[in-house]
Design a protein around this motif. Sequence first.
Motif, PDB file in Angstrom:
ATOM      1  N   GLN A 278       0.130 -30.282  51.561  1.00  0.00           N
ATOM      2  CA  GLN A 278       0.660 -28.962  51.903  1.00  0.00           C
ATOM      3  C   GLN A 278       1.187 -28.918  53.334  1.00  0.00           C
ATOM      4  OE1 GLN A 278      -1.734 -25.544  50.562  1.00  0.00           O
ATOM      5  NE2 GLN A 278      -2.989 -26.979  49.403  1.00  0.00           N
TER       6      GLN A 278
ATOM      7  N   ASP B 273       0.279 -21.503  60.247  1.00  0.00           N
ATOM      8  CA  ASP B 273      -0.368 -20.530  59.360  1.00  0.00           C
ATOM      9  C   ASP B 273      -0.753 -21.182  58.027  1.00  0.00           C
ATOM     10  OD1 ASP B 273      -1.421 -18.096  58.580  1.00  0.00           O
ATOM     11  OD2 ASP B 273       0.479 -17.388  57.727  1.00  0.00           O
TER      12      ASP B 273
ATOM     13  N   ASP C 260      -8.346 -21.263  58.988  1.00  0.00           N
ATOM     14  CA  ASP C 260      -8.393 -20.067  59.832  1.00  0.00           C
ATOM     15  C   ASP C 260      -8.554 -20.535  61.278  1.00  0.00           C
ATOM     16  OD1 ASP C 260      -8.778 -17.656  61.068  1.00  0.00           O
ATOM     17  OD2 ASP C 260     -10.615 -17.120  59.998  1.00  0.00           O
TER      18      ASP C 260
ATOM     19  N   PRO D 291      -2.707 -21.941  54.818  1.00  0.00           N
ATOM     20  CA  PRO D 291      -3.496 -20.995  54.020  1.00  0.00           C
ATOM     21  C   PRO D 291      -4.992 -21.255  54.015  1.00  0.00           C
ATOM     22  CG  PRO D 291      -1.544 -21.738  52.815  1.00  0.00           C
ATOM     23  CD  PRO D 291      -1.637 -22.579  54.034  1.00  0.00           C
ATOM     24  N   PHE D 292      -5.397 -22.513  54.101  1.00  0.00           N
ATOM     25  CA  PHE D 292      -6.816 -22.852  53.978  1.00  0.00           C
ATOM     26  C   PHE D 292      -7.458 -23.147  55.332  1.00  0.00           C
ATOM     27  CE2 PHE D 292      -3.969 -26.344  52.991  1.00  0.00           C
ATOM     28  CZ  PHE D 292      -4.299 -27.271  53.958  1.00  0.00           C
TER      29      PHE D 292
ATOM     30  N   THR E 227      -4.590 -31.133  50.292  1.00  0.00           N
ATOM     31  CA  THR E 227      -4.395 -30.307  51.483  1.00  0.00           C
ATOM     32  C   THR E 227      -3.422 -30.955  52.468  1.00  0.00           C
ATOM     33  OG1 THR E 227      -6.444 -31.267  52.395  1.00  0.00           O
ATOM     34  CG2 THR E 227      -6.618 -29.120  51.336  1.00  0.00           C
TER      35      THR E 227
ATOM     36  N   GLU F 207     -13.687 -20.670  51.367  1.00  0.00           N
ATOM     37  CA  GLU F 207     -12.298 -20.811  50.962  1.00  0.00           C
ATOM     38  C   GLU F 207     -11.384 -21.092  52.149  1.00  0.00           C
ATOM     39  OE1 GLU F 207      -9.036 -21.298  48.706  1.00  0.00           O
ATOM     40  OE2 GLU F 207     -11.101 -21.117  48.001  1.00  0.00           O
ATOM     41  N   ARG F 208     -11.664 -20.439  53.295  1.00  0.00           N
ATOM     42  CA  ARG F 208     -10.798 -20.603  54.480  1.00  0.00           C
ATOM     43  C   ARG F 208     -11.664 -20.793  55.717  1.00  0.00           C
ATOM     44  NH1 ARG F 208      -6.902 -17.059  57.614  1.00  0.00           N
ATOM     45  NH2 ARG F 208      -5.047 -18.364  57.902  1.00  0.00           N
TER      46      ARG F 208
END
Length: 346
Positions: free
Chosen positions: A337, A207, A212, A209-210, A334, A176-177
């Motif tokens: 975003q 930051d 890290d 979300p998807f 993505t 997921e991340r």
Amino acid sequence: MSRPVTIALDAMGGDQGAAVVIPGAAIALERRPDLRFVIYGNETVVQPLLEAHPTLKAVSELHHTDVAVRMDDKPSQALRAGRYKSSMWRAIEAVKEKRAEVAVSAGNTGALMAMATFCLKRMANVDRPAIAALWPTLRGESVVLDVGATIGADAQHLVDLAVMGAALARIVFDIERPTVGLLNVGVEEIKGNEAVKEAGKRLREADIPFVDYRGFVEGDDLGKGTVDVVVTEGFSGNIALKTAEGTAKQIAHYLRAAMGRTLMARIGYLFAKGAFDALKEKMDPRRSNGGVFLGLDGVVIKSHGGTDALGFASAVELAYDMARHSLADTIRETIAQVHPSAVAEA
């Protein structure tokens, strides 16, 4: 039963052309029975190969083309001579016209990127496309990009690469991340050129979300699998890729020489054959063959030009996975975003 996935094949691309492409597609079909193919190439060459694989022939459409892009053609030359009528162009065009979901070619990388960019166009807010590779690591695999699509990168392009690489990793690794690192000459924030340092700053502050973001990674982190996605520009990425391929061949050569040097070494090899076979399989470049073109309004897979049928089958299976998980739509979402204006421009 799941819906069929249609792949467009450039049958004339690569060092051996259809002699590898058709058997490779047949192997992929055995593993993925819901595959369908639209094949472009010289029918005099391709048709006899299809006759030898009746199961593949039954799920394929063959379209004759007179022109094949040579491996040594310059991209501009290939684009002028091969546009609209080469097997490479027609395979890409099939994606644009929705007759196939992904195109696969083992042909000239520069020509393939030029044609794909010209035919499919870039996604909104993506300045330059990239080539992503699946990289074998101690932990499994990582996504590495860019491995040769464009030379040089500013901070925003590196951020876009991170976003696109994370989107690919979410599909391929079902994470997921995904963890993301910027390839640099050291892990300290003060090291590296201004573009890399600025990209790191933006990724930390954004930051996403998807994504890290884990900071800078070094060359030895590629093999360790320190992060799921390693981001760099195309010049250093291509050098890293070719260096890894050469190192793998060098180690294999050393092992073969060492195992045959003495009688005791040959006896030892027999006892350790299972371990050596496992190592050989792990290092086999055919298992991770296939670079994914990212940032285009359509998906194109670049197979290694010198691969064999097993390697080409891996590239087709990668194409299958990208189609099944709607890679282009995932990247588009993505990117939107990170660049909200992308939605309005799409």
